[in-house]
Scaffold this active site. Structure first.
Site, mmCIF file in Angstrom:
data_model
loop_
_atom_site.group_PDB
_atom_site.id
_atom_site.type_symbol
_atom_site.label_atom_id
_atom_site.label_comp_id
_atom_site.label_asym_id
_atom_site.label_seq_id
_atom_site.Cartn_x
_atom_site.Cartn_y
_atom_site.Cartn_z
ATOM 1 N N CYS A 57 101.951 -45.521 -23.516
ATOM 2 C CA CYS A 57 103.082 -44.682 -23.107
ATOM 3 C C CYS A 57 103.296 -44.748 -21.591
ATOM 4 O O CYS A 57 102.340 -44.637 -20.818
ATOM 5 C CB CYS A 57 102.835 -43.241 -23.532
ATOM 6 S SG CYS A 57 104.232 -42.173 -23.165
ATOM 7 N N CYS A 101 103.676 -34.654 -39.974
ATOM 8 C CA CYS A 101 104.226 -34.784 -38.626
ATOM 9 C C CYS A 101 103.894 -36.155 -38.046
ATOM 10 O O CYS A 101 102.718 -36.524 -37.930
ATOM 11 C CB CYS A 101 103.649 -33.680 -37.747
ATOM 12 S SG CYS A 101 104.283 -33.767 -36.064
HETATM 13 C C1 DTB Z 1 101.002 -30.555 -30.774
HETATM 14 O O1 DTB Z 1 101.379 -29.519 -30.186
HETATM 15 N N1 DTB Z 1 99.745 -30.982 -30.823
HETATM 16 C C2 DTB Z 1 99.659 -32.224 -31.553
HETATM 17 C C3 DTB Z 1 101.118 -32.436 -32.038
HETATM 18 N N2 DTB Z 1 101.821 -31.365 -31.415
HETATM 19 C C4 DTB Z 1 101.763 -33.724 -31.910
HETATM 20 C C5 DTB Z 1 99.044 -33.330 -30.789
HETATM 21 C C6 DTB Z 1 97.657 -33.035 -30.274
HETATM 22 C C7 DTB Z 1 97.123 -34.265 -29.639
HETATM 23 C C8 DTB Z 1 95.705 -34.114 -29.196
HETATM 24 C C9 DTB Z 1 95.188 -35.340 -28.540
HETATM 25 C C10 DTB Z 1 95.175 -36.554 -29.408
HETATM 26 O O2 DTB Z 1 94.687 -36.496 -30.581
HETATM 27 O O3 DTB Z 1 95.597 -37.629 -28.940
HETATM 28 FE FE1 SF4 Z 2 103.289 -40.142 -23.541
HETATM 29 FE FE2 SF4 Z 2 103.565 -37.933 -24.997
HETATM 30 FE FE3 SF4 Z 2 101.140 -38.706 -24.083
HETATM 31 FE FE4 SF4 Z 2 102.940 -37.776 -22.371
HETATM 32 S S1 SF4 Z 2 102.000 -36.623 -24.076
HETATM 33 S S2 SF4 Z 2 101.669 -39.622 -22.099
HETATM 34 S S3 SF4 Z 2 104.836 -38.548 -23.242
HETATM 35 S S4 SF4 Z 2 102.391 -39.766 -25.549
#
Ligand code: DTB
Ligand code: SF4
Ligand code: SAM
Length: 331
Positions: A57, A101
């Site tokens: 990203c 999701c």
């Molecule tokens: C949210 O609020 N938490 C989720 C989902 N929306 C997409 C993502 C958590 C990611 C935690 C770090 C990972 O697993 O990369």
């Molecule tokens: Fe990219 Fe979303 Fe991670 Fe930010 S949170 S670095 S926009 S994948």
């Protein structure tokens, strides 16, 4: 859509700060009372996450292992094929999830990828699951096309206060996020929007984030409250752990400010004790990410979660209701 004339008066920052600092028993009692007024307190909604496009990203979110700019172990992978996404959604449904999701490590979706994502959405919805996607910034047209494909929810977090945002992300502005949320609403989708606790923010930043979320008009239907998962190689790898009591306070205040929302106990759950999770559920959390992986980091496994539900007498929200709500039947 504007707040209806009989909607409760908006909260002030001082009131939200007061709630966050209230004696714990008063805060829990109030949050749990609000929770009981609007939800069955023994029911929990289960959402399963799948990273459909991992890593690489261009954004610089300091918490995120998927940024190109940080030296985490997460490698960049191509967009998953449709059949793999459908297989994972079928597994999620068989395991009892009601919402699927799909997350992508984008600043925003590129046209070629979006075409395939629209196919994922139609196929997942046809299984009788609620659909959610989190793909970064959207323009109006992209939001409309996602809605037309059958996307029920769009997840787009504000993450922290507007004031603290530039300390965490420098490649986009808070206003960009708010604009995308407007497009999502205008396209008729439901909003999943929350934040992260443990980024080094102050209690005032937490109050400002909660207030901002509650002032979205209408407020989000889903509010994920994440605890930072500190990932080696990211700038926040060594951030101090949040005091669990302070985390529960954020859940409780989210419940009070957004009484109709599903408040999701999100990232960070795998390092929380059963007792802490139970306290979060009492404080008003009534949704979790369910399945052994979040996007790139581990989550609790389903057996552990079912054992916890049994111990607490919690019942997963029924899939049947999801199907009748969407009028789509499992194939
Ligand atoms: C949210 O609020 N938490 C989720 C989902 N929306 C997409 C993502 C958590 C990611 C935690 C770090 C990972 O697993 O990369
Ligand atoms: Fe990219 Fe979303 Fe991670 Fe930010 S949170 S670095 S926009 S994948
Ligand atoms: N790229 C899109 C975006 O940022 O909007 C969608 C995917 S992004 C990974 C979704 C959300 O995951 C972020 O907004 C953030 O709230 C959460 N997140 C990412 N890394 C996290 C971490 N290490 N700990 C807790 N939450 C995290």
């Amino acid at each position: 859509m504007l707040n209806p004339p009989n909607s409760p008066p908006a909260w002030t920052l001082a009131e939200v700060q007061e709630l966050l600092a209230a004696p714990m028993n008063d805060l829990l009692y109030r949050a749990h009372s609000v929770h009981r007024e609007h939800f069955n307190p023994n029911e929990i909604q289960l959402s399963t996450l799948l990273s459909v496009k991992t890593g690489g990203c261009p954004e610089d979110c300091h918490y995120c292992p998927q940024s190109l700019r940080h030296a985490s172990d997460v490698a960049s992978e191509p967009l998953l094929p449709l059949n793999e996404v459908v297989a994972r959604a079928q597994q999620a449904k068989a395991a009892g999830a009601t919402r699927f999701c799909m997350g992508a490590a984008y600043r925003g979706p590129k046209e070629r990828d979006l075409a395939r994502i629209l196919e994922y959405i139609a196929a997942v919805k046809a299984l009788g699951l609620e659909t959610c996607a989190t793909l970064g910034l959207l323009d109006e047209d992209q939001a409309r096309r996602l809605a037309e494909a059958g996307l029920d929810y769009y997840n787009h977090n504000l993450d922290t206060s507007e004031a603290y945002y530039p300390e965490i992300i420098t490649t986009r502005r808070y206003a960009d996020r708010l604009k995308t949320l407007e497009h999502v609403r205008e396209a008729g989708m439901r909003v999943c929007c929350g934040g992260i606790v443990g980024l080094g923010e102050t209690v005032q930043d937490r109050a400002e984030l909660l207030l901002e979320l509650s002032r979205l008009n209408p407020p989000p239907e889903s509010v994920p409250i994440n605890e930072l998962v500190p990932v080696p190689g990211t700038p926040l790898a060594h951030a101090p752990k949040t005091d669990p009591i302070d985390f529960v306070r954020v859940i409780a205040v989210a419940r009070i400010l957004m009484p109709h929302a599903h408040v999701r106990l999100s990232a960070g759950r795998s390092t929380m004790s059963r007792e802490l999770q139970a306290l979060c559920f009492f404080a008003g959390a009534n949704s979790i990410f369910y399945g052994e992986k979040l996007l790139t980091t581990p989550n609790n496994d389903a057996d552990q979660d079912h054992a916890l539900f049994a111990a607490l007498g919690l019942r997963p929200e029924a899939q049947l209701r999801t199907e009748s709500r969407t009028s789509v039947h499992a194939g």
